[in-house]
Motif scaffolding. Structure first.
Motif, PDB file in Angstrom:
ATOM      1  N   ARG A   1       5.856  58.363  21.292  1.00 35.53           N
ATOM      2  CA  ARG A   1       6.272  57.644  20.083  1.00 35.53           C
ATOM      3  C   ARG A   1       6.730  56.229  20.431  1.00 35.53           C
ATOM      4  O   ARG A   1       6.473  55.278  19.681  1.00 35.53           O
ATOM      5  CB  ARG A   1       7.374  58.428  19.366  1.00 35.53           C
ATOM      6  CG  ARG A   1       7.719  57.856  17.995  1.00 35.53           C
ATOM      7  CD  ARG A   1       8.269  58.907  17.056  1.00 35.53           C
ATOM      8  NE  ARG A   1       7.243  59.902  16.768  1.00 35.53           N
ATOM      9  CZ  ARG A   1       7.436  61.222  16.877  1.00 35.53           C
ATOM     10  NH1 ARG A   1       8.603  61.691  17.258  1.00 35.53           N
ATOM     11  NH2 ARG A   1       6.470  62.064  16.607  1.00 35.53           N
ATOM     12  N   THR A   2       7.386  56.065  21.551  1.00 37.68           N
ATOM     13  CA  THR A   2       7.822  54.727  21.970  1.00 37.68           C
ATOM     14  C   THR A   2       6.629  53.806  22.183  1.00 37.68           C
ATOM     15  O   THR A   2       6.634  52.640  21.757  1.00 37.68           O
ATOM     16  CB  THR A   2       8.646  54.818  23.267  1.00 37.68           C
ATOM     17  OG1 THR A   2       9.795  55.640  23.035  1.00 37.68           O
ATOM     18  CG2 THR A   2       9.095  53.444  23.737  1.00 37.68           C
TER      19      THR A   2
ATOM     20  N   LEU B   1       3.676  54.103  20.791  1.00 37.60           N
ATOM     21  CA  LEU B   1       3.077  53.821  19.488  1.00 37.60           C
ATOM     22  C   LEU B   1       3.894  52.789  18.719  1.00 37.60           C
ATOM     23  O   LEU B   1       3.331  51.886  18.081  1.00 37.60           O
ATOM     24  CB  LEU B   1       2.971  55.102  18.666  1.00 37.60           C
ATOM     25  CG  LEU B   1       1.887  56.104  19.058  1.00 37.60           C
ATOM     26  CD1 LEU B   1       1.960  57.318  18.148  1.00 37.60           C
ATOM     27  CD2 LEU B   1       0.502  55.477  18.988  1.00 37.60           C
ATOM     28  N   ASP B   2       5.229  52.938  18.752  1.00 37.16           N
ATOM     29  CA  ASP B   2       6.077  51.979  18.043  1.00 37.16           C
ATOM     30  C   ASP B   2       5.826  50.561  18.552  1.00 37.16           C
ATOM     31  O   ASP B   2       5.725  49.607  17.760  1.00 37.16           O
ATOM     32  CB  ASP B   2       7.552  52.338  18.239  1.00 37.16           C
ATOM     33  CG  ASP B   2       7.971  53.589  17.477  1.00 37.16           C
ATOM     34  OD1 ASP B   2       7.206  54.028  16.594  1.00 37.16           O
ATOM     35  OD2 ASP B   2       9.055  54.124  17.764  1.00 37.16           O
ATOM     36  N   GLU B   3       5.686  50.425  19.860  1.00 38.28           N
ATOM     37  CA  GLU B   3       5.432  49.103  20.431  1.00 38.28           C
ATOM     38  C   GLU B   3       4.058  48.583  20.031  1.00 38.28           C
ATOM     39  O   GLU B   3       3.906  47.425  19.622  1.00 38.28           O
ATOM     40  CB  GLU B   3       5.556  49.184  21.959  1.00 38.28           C
ATOM     41  CG  GLU B   3       5.362  47.843  22.680  1.00 38.28           C
ATOM     42  CD  GLU B   3       3.894  47.500  22.902  1.00 38.28           C
ATOM     43  OE1 GLU B   3       3.538  46.298  22.825  1.00 38.28           O
ATOM     44  OE2 GLU B   3       3.092  48.432  23.129  1.00 38.28           O
TER      45      GLU B   3
ATOM     46  N   ALA C   1       2.189  49.349  17.489  1.00 41.07           N
ATOM     47  CA  ALA C   1       2.062  49.078  16.054  1.00 41.07           C
ATOM     48  C   ALA C   1       3.047  48.020  15.577  1.00 41.07           C
ATOM     49  O   ALA C   1       3.090  47.713  14.374  1.00 41.07           O
ATOM     50  CB  ALA C   1       2.279  50.369  15.274  1.00 41.07           C
TER      51      ALA C   1
ATOM     52  N   THR D   1       4.299  56.882  14.212  1.00 47.67           N
ATOM     53  CA  THR D   1       5.397  56.022  14.628  1.00 47.67           C
ATOM     54  C   THR D   1       6.696  56.442  13.936  1.00 47.67           C
ATOM     55  O   THR D   1       6.694  57.153  12.925  1.00 47.67           O
ATOM     56  CB  THR D   1       5.098  54.561  14.287  1.00 47.67           C
ATOM     57  OG1 THR D   1       4.824  54.465  12.887  1.00 47.67           O
ATOM     58  CG2 THR D   1       3.915  54.033  15.072  1.00 47.67           C
ATOM     59  N   THR D   2       7.795  55.950  14.498  1.00 50.48           N
ATOM     60  CA  THR D   2       9.107  56.221  13.912  1.00 50.48           C
ATOM     61  C   THR D   2       9.181  55.692  12.489  1.00 50.48           C
ATOM     62  O   THR D   2       9.760  56.334  11.599  1.00 50.48           O
ATOM     63  CB  THR D   2      10.206  55.560  14.764  1.00 50.48           C
ATOM     64  OG1 THR D   2      10.096  56.025  16.110  1.00 50.48           O
ATOM     65  CG2 THR D   2      11.588  55.879  14.223  1.00 50.48           C
TER      66      THR D   2
ATOM     67  N   ASP E   1       8.762  64.218  20.436  1.00 51.18           N
ATOM     68  CA  ASP E   1       7.894  63.232  21.080  1.00 51.18           C
ATOM     69  C   ASP E   1       6.584  63.879  21.513  1.00 51.18           C
ATOM     70  O   ASP E   1       6.166  63.792  22.666  1.00 51.18           O
ATOM     71  CB  ASP E   1       8.592  62.613  22.293  1.00 51.18           C
ATOM     72  CG  ASP E   1       7.903  61.305  22.708  1.00 51.18           C
ATOM     73  OD1 ASP E   1       7.194  60.705  21.877  1.00 51.18           O
ATOM     74  OD2 ASP E   1       8.090  60.885  23.867  1.00 51.18           O
TER      75      ASP E   1
END
Length: 546
Positions: A133-134, A136-138, A140, A158-159, A177
């Motif tokens: 998830r980390t 993906l967050d970065e 996106a 993502t979060t 995660d």
């Protein structure tokens, strides 16, 4: 090619000549006449002259092959179009490659409320894991992102997307995660898809239908339902197809019914059955297919979504209402549940009525001798996807990783199904695997487990006539007088009679056999190129015949 001014008071007629026409009416046919939306005549070149002066158009084939148009018996049209027009991770070689594509896509779509993507498969990546998830967050940029695995039975998000779904962390299938499955996945999918505008949806559907037409596909079976897509999506697709500018669309809506009132609602949506992806289980890739014994690489047996009583109630209600019933079932335990449920319904309302209804099961991958016999006994159609085996079969494939080599070798036994008299309808499950009818035939003939392969002729029949028979139409999917004028024209090489087993003659070009030939499907060779697709006498795709 020549045309004359047609009389609007009569059906338009077209003569195709100078090619090869794949027809059981005449294995040596080189010409065909179409009148309106029906095939009027099939025969040899010498007789075509008698029609030439009375038609509105003459199509000179210059040696091209004419076949029935293909039917893809399992498609998710909007998702296919979104993959064609959006972020498609199919074929990404590494996790880092996937993250790079996500970054580029996010940068190019600053106005999208939720970023949508499809097609990742961590089993094919050297990293051996999906994105965290980390990561993906970065990638996106902190925006909501919904990214389905290739089998569409799990997703990474993502979060920011999780924050849009109230109570998501308490739902079954939520992982802090790891890919989401089950109820958690369905909830985020519903939220993500709700952001697709009507214009985006229509564009995606049009793109998918245009791609299908360009591949010689004249009909698709849309497998929709409340856990897959909304009612507006489904009815909008049927309306688009009814406009007549592309392939036919036959709709299935995967919702359980218990009464005549429920059945009427299914009909009002425009569906011909409460079938398609009515989930008895999930998928092997996401470890959610329901197995009798645990996975080789996980200490559980997957997920069961229906029990025998629920299957029996649904099948009985559909049969009473004159609707097709059907289920998504992949694992051996799920298939046992479905067969036992259909048999229970037959005990309740009569075997003959069940058999006459032509109920169907999608995927049907992990069959046993008992469930295979159940298909034959209950006259169930197996709606199957040979490209699954091409993608994930073999000793080093995903199936072997999930199940172990011995169980993996039992999957997708097409030859055994045909020997038992089970009707087959071939499809892609697009966007899980691409729309690719000739590639589908190649995968069925050259199965990774040789004993399961079938002849090119059998596969071709299952991908043309089989799809029509699966919806109760025995008069279509074949080029004979009186049949619907759904056909495709192909540029191809020499035509062969091809079988899957090297212990028998694999191909023959001897015309004395009286068997219409088909293109050579041997792996590594070129597959046919579509020159024209015609649906109900209307040209829905064309490129120059040279």
């Amino acid at each position: 090619m020549s045309e004359r001014i047609p009389d609007p008071a009569r059906a338009r007629t077209v003569l195709l000549r100078g090619g090869e026409v794949h027809s059981p009416a005449d294995p040596f046919a080189t010409a065909m006449v179409v009148e309106g939306d029906r095939i009027a005549w099939v025969g040899e070149e010498g007789a075509a002259d008698s029609f030439a002066d009375g038609v509105d158009e003459v199509v000179r084939l210059d040696g091209a092959l004419v076949t029935p148009a293909f039917t893809d018996a399992h498609v998710h049209t909007t998702a296919t179009g979104l993959a064609l027009t959006g972020l498609d991770l199919a074929g990404t070689a590494t996790l880092s490659d996937a993250l790079a594509r996500i970054r580029a896509y996010a940068a190019a779509r600053p106005a999208d409320r939720v970023l949508l993507g499809h097609g990742w498969d961590a089993s094919a990546w050297p990293e051996g894991r999906p994105p965290s998830r980390t990561e993906l967050d970065e990638a996106a940029g902190g925006r909501p992102l919904y990214l389905t695995r290739v089998d569409v039975h799990s997703a990474v998000v993502t979060t920011a997307l999780l924050d849009l779904v109230p109570g998501i962390r308490e739902r079954s299938g939520f992982h802090a995660d790891a890919p989401l499955t089950g109820d958690a996945h369905h909830a985020v999918r519903q939220t993500a898809h709700a952001t697709v505008t009507p214009a985006q949806r229509a564009d995606a559907q049009a793109a998918a239908l245009a791609r299908a037409a360009s591949l010689g596909i004249g009909s698709i079976h849309e497998c929709a339902g409340p856990e897959i897509s909304g009612e507006d999506d489904f009815t909008g697709l049927l309306a688009l197809a009814a406009a007549g500018n592309g392939p036919r669309v036959v709709g299935y809506w995967a919702e359980q019914i218990a009464s005549a009132k429920d059945a009427e609602r299914i009909r009002e949506l425009g569906a011909i059955g409460a079938a398609g992806d009515l989930f008895a289980d999930g998928s092997l890739g996401s470890h959610t297919a329901h197995l009798h014994a645990p996975y080789a690489d996980a200490d559980h047996t997957g997920s069961a979504h229906l029990d025998t009583a629920a299957v029996a109630a649904h099948v009985a209600a559909c049969t009473e209402a004159g609707l097709q019933a059907g289920f998504h079932a992949i694992g051996d335990a799920a298939l046992t549940t479905v067969i036992d449920g259909v048999r229970t319904a037959a005990d309740r309302i009569g075997l003959d009525r069940i058999r006459a209804a032509r109920h169907r099961i999608e995927h049907a991958e992990m069959l046993t001798d008992a469930t295979l016999a159940g298909f034959a006994e209950l006259a169930l159609t197996a709606s199957v996807q040979p490209a699954f085996d091409a993608a994930w079969g073999g000793p080093d494939g995903m199936y072997a990783a999930r199940l172990g080599a011995e169980r993996a070798r039992t999957l997708n036994p097409y030859a055994a199904l045909l020997r038992a008299g089970v009707p087959l309808a071939l499809g892609s499950d697009s966007p899980v695997t691409p729309l690719d009818p000739w590639g589908t035939l190649r995968a069925a003939v050259f199965h990774r487990t040789r004993a399961h392969g079938i002849s090119a002729r059998a596969a071709f029949t299952a991908h043309t006539r089989g799809g029509w028979r699966a919806i109760g139409r025995d008069d279509a999917g074949v080029l004979v007088p009186g049949a619907p004028a759904d056909y495709a024209v192909w540029r191809t090489g020499e035509l062969l009679v091809q079988a899957p087993d090297e212990r028998v003659e694999r191909w023959s070009t001897d015309p004395r056999s009286g068997t219409p030939g088909l293109p050579d499907l041997t792996p590594g060779g070129d597959l046919p190129v579509c020159l024209r697709t015609v649906v109900g006498g209307r040209t829905v795709f064309a490129r120059p015949i040279e």
